[in-house]
Design a protein around this motif. Structure first.
Motif, mmCIF file in Angstrom:
data_model
loop_
_atom_site.group_PDB
_atom_site.id
_atom_site.type_symbol
_atom_site.label_atom_id
_atom_site.label_comp_id
_atom_site.label_asym_id
_atom_site.label_seq_id
_atom_site.Cartn_x
_atom_site.Cartn_y
_atom_site.Cartn_z
ATOM 1 N N PHE A 392 0.805 -1.221 0.000
ATOM 2 C CA PHE A 392 0.000 0.000 0.000
ATOM 3 C C PHE A 392 0.847 1.285 0.000
ATOM 4 O O PHE A 392 0.298 2.386 0.072
ATOM 5 N N LYS A 405 -8.567 7.272 7.488
ATOM 6 C CA LYS A 405 -8.122 7.220 6.097
ATOM 7 C C LYS A 405 -8.257 5.793 5.571
ATOM 8 O O LYS A 405 -7.723 4.840 6.155
ATOM 9 N N HIS A 406 -8.983 5.664 4.465
ATOM 10 C CA HIS A 406 -9.353 4.340 3.951
ATOM 11 C C HIS A 406 -8.139 3.451 3.729
ATOM 12 O O HIS A 406 -8.153 2.264 4.093
ATOM 13 N N GLN A 407 -7.083 4.007 3.150
ATOM 14 C CA GLN A 407 -5.910 3.199 2.820
ATOM 15 C C GLN A 407 -5.273 2.594 4.071
ATOM 16 O O GLN A 407 -4.890 1.422 4.089
ATOM 17 N N GLN A 410 -7.745 -0.042 5.710
ATOM 18 C CA GLN A 410 -7.764 -1.273 4.926
ATOM 19 C C GLN A 410 -6.479 -2.064 5.115
ATOM 20 O O GLN A 410 -6.514 -3.297 5.290
ATOM 21 N N ALA A 411 -5.344 -1.369 5.102
ATOM 22 C CA ALA A 411 -4.056 -2.051 5.293
ATOM 23 C C ALA A 411 -3.996 -2.719 6.663
ATOM 24 O O ALA A 411 -3.526 -3.854 6.799
#
Length: 472
Positions: A392, A405-407, A410-411
C-alpha cells in the motif's frame, strides 16, 4: 532366519515412522542398527549413551508397543551402546526399560480407597473415590518453564492456581496460544505443583481427544453416568487442546455438566486452546461463556532474551556446552516457537554425539536449514505487516495512527487477517503489533476481510496478490 532381526526392525520402523515427525525419525531412528534377535529379545545398536538415554526417556512406550506388535507380548529390547574412549570406541550392552504405559483413568483405575467426608449426592451409591493416575509429565515443571514478557501473566496466574486450587478468581484458567509455545508444559507444571502442595487433592491431566474417546467408549458400554461421576470426583481437572471437542456435541454436553459441578463445588479447572475462546468454532456458546468466567491468558512468541534463557536451560539438562556465538545464532534465527528451538538443539546434540564433533556455527547453520526445510514455514506478524504496508506504499508506523483514512484502515485490517491466517500469534498479540488495538478490533477486522473476500472479486484479486508476496 539369519536376517530375521533386520526384517523385524524394518517392520518396526514402518510403524514408528507413521507415529513420529520426519525430523525426529531421521534423527533418532535411522542411525539405529539391528544386531540380533534371540528368544524375542531384539538387540539394537545406538551411537552413544546420550542416544540410549533419549530413546528410553522419549520413545520407550512407542518402541515397546511396536515390538510387541511383531514379536508378541513377551518382546523385549536390548541396546548395544557405542561408548567413546580416548583409546578406541567400545560397546556396552544395556537392557531396555520395562516402564508401564500411562494408565487410562477410565476403566483401569488404581486400587480403590474409601472416600472421606460426607457422601456426595452427585455420586451414585457404591461408586467410591479412587486413587487416580494423574497422567502428568514429571519433567514439565515451573522450574524449567522460563519466564519472559511473552508468558509472565500466564505463568504467574498458573502458580497462583496451583497454590490455591479453586480458591482464586482464575477458575477456569484458560491458556491459549499457537502451537509449540508452552501451553502443555504450563498446564503440567500447574498440576505437578498443585499435587506437591496439596497431596490430598485428586489431580488429572487429560487431552480433549482422550476425553472424547473415553466418553465414546462409556456410551457404547452404557456407562455414561459412571463417566460423568468419575470426572466429578476430580479436584483439579486439566483439559488440554479443548478445540478438539469442536463439533462433538455429545462430549460437549457431558463436559458442560462436569464443568458446572466442579465449578459450583470450588474445584479447579484448567483448559488450554489454540485460539481465544470467541474464535473457537463449533463449540456451544454456553460452554464458551463459561470459559470466560475466570481468566484467559495467552502465551506469545518469546523474544530474543527469553529464547537465550530457554536454550541455556535446555543445555543444563544435557551437560552439553555451546559457545556464546552458537547460542546467539540459535536465538536470532529460530523465532517461530519453543518447540522448534528444542528440536534444533536436540538435533545438534545428536549430530555431535554421532559424529564425535564439536557443535560449530557451520553445523548449526546446516541443522537449521534442514530443520526449517522439513518444517511448515512460520511467518511473523512483523514480516506480514511489512509486506502489506509495502504493497500500500505506507509506513508500518501508519497502522498505529488514529485515522479513518481508507488506505490505512484497509491495510491494518488486511494485516490483521493475514497475521491470523499465517502466524501462530494470538489475536491479542496481533492487535498489539497492528497499532495497539484490542482483541475485539482484530476479530472484527478478520470478519470484515472475510466477508469482502466472499463478495468483492476485485478485493479478492488484490488479496491474492498480497498473499503471493507473503508466501514466496
Amino acid at each position: 532366519m539369519g536376517d530375521r532381526h533386520v526384517e523385524i526392525w524394518d517392520k518396526c520402523l514402518s510403524v514408528i515412522k507413521d507415529n513420529t515427525e520426519p525430523q525426529s525419525f531421521a534423527t533418532w531412528f535411522k542411525p539405529i542398527v539391528p544386531l540380533s534377535l534371540n528368544n524375542n529379545v531384539l538387540t539394537i545398536q545406538v551411537p552413544s549413551q546420550f542416544y540410549y538415554e533419549w530413546l528410553e526417556d522419549k520413545y520407550i512406550d512407542l518402541l515397546k508397543m511396536t515390538l510387541k506388535r511383531f514379536l508378541g507380548p513377551e518382546a523385549k529390547l536390548n541396546y548395544s551402546i557405542v561408548m567413546d574412549s580416548s583409546e578406541r570406541p567400545y560397546t556396552m550392552l544395556m537392557p531396555g526399560s520395562n516402564r508401564n504405559n500411562p494408565k487410562n483413568p477410565i476403566g483401569r483405575p488404581a486400587p480403590e480407597k474409601l472416600s472421606e467426608g460426607p457422601i456426595n449426592p452427585f455420586v451414585i451409591p457404591g461408586l467410591q473415590k479412587r486413587q487416580i493416575e494423574s497422567q502428568l509429565n514429571e519433567s514439565y515443571t515451573f522450574d524449567n518453564f522460563i519466564e519472559g514478557e511473552c508468558n509472565r501473566v500466564a505463568r504467574q496466574c498458573g502458580l497462583e492456581v496451583a497454590r490455591k486450587p479453586g480458591g482464586t478468581a482464575y477458575n477456569p484458567l484458560l491458556i491459549y496460544s499457537g502451537t509449540g509455545l508452552g501451553k502443555t508444559h504450563l498446564c503440567h507444571a500447574i498440576g505437578l505443583e498443585a499435587k506437591r502442595l496439596h497431596p490430598d487433592l485428586t489431580v488429572l491431566y487429560v487431552q480433549a481427544e482422550q476425553l472424547y474417546n473415553q466418553y465414546f467408549t462409556a456410551t457404547k458400554n452404557n456407562n455414561r453416568v459412571d463417566f460423568i461421576h468419575f470426572y466429578q470426583m476430580i479436584d483439579v481437572l486439566i483439559i488440554d487442546d479443548i478445540q478438539f471437542l469442536a463439533g462433538k456435541t455429545g462430549t460437549q454436553e457431558v463436559f458442560f455438566q462436569i464443568f458446572n459441578y466442579l465449578h459450583q463445588n470450588n474445584k479447579q479447572i484448567v483448559i488450554t486452546s489454540d485460539k481465544f475462546p470467541s474464535d473457537l468454532q463449533n463449540i456451544e456458546s454456553r460452554l464458551l461463556s463459561r470459559f470466560k468466567w475466570g481468566l484467559t491468558a495467552d502465551l506469545q512468541i518469546p523474544d530474543v532474551e527469553t529464547r537465550i534463557s530457554i536454550i541455556k536451560e535446555k543445555l543444563t539438562k544435557t551437560g552439553i556446552k555451546l559457545s556464546d556465538e552458537v547460542i546467539q545464532y540459535l536465538a536470532h534465527n529460530l523465532r517461530a516457537s519453543v518447540r522448534e528451538l528444542e528440536g534444533v538443539i536436540i538435533s545438534l546434540i545428536a549430530q555431535s554425539s554421532i559424529n564425535k564433533k564439536d557443535i560449530t556455527i557451520e553445523m548449526t547453520q546446516q541443522i537449521i536449514e534442514r530443520f526449517v526445510r522439513n518444517s511448515v514455514k512460520e511467518l511473523s506478524v512483523e514480516y506480514i505487516i511489512n509486506i502489506v504496508c509495502d504493497y500500500f506504499k505506507i509506513s508500518a508506523d501508519h497502522l498505529a495512527l488514529n485515522t479513518r483514512k481508507h488506505q490505512v484502515v484497509q491495510a491494518r485490517q488486511i494485516a490483521m487477517y493475514l497475521s491470523k491466517k499465517y502466524s501462530n500469534a494470538s489475536l491479542t498479540a496481533i492487535g498489539e503489533q497492528c497499532g495497539k488495538k484490542d482483541h475485539a478490533t482484530v476479530h472484527h477486522a478478520c470478519k470484515t476481510v472475510k466477508d469482502r473476500l466472499e463478495t468483492d472479486k476485485q478485493f479478492k484479486a488484490m488479496m491474492a496478490e498480497i498473499e503471493k508476496k507473503i508466501v514466496l
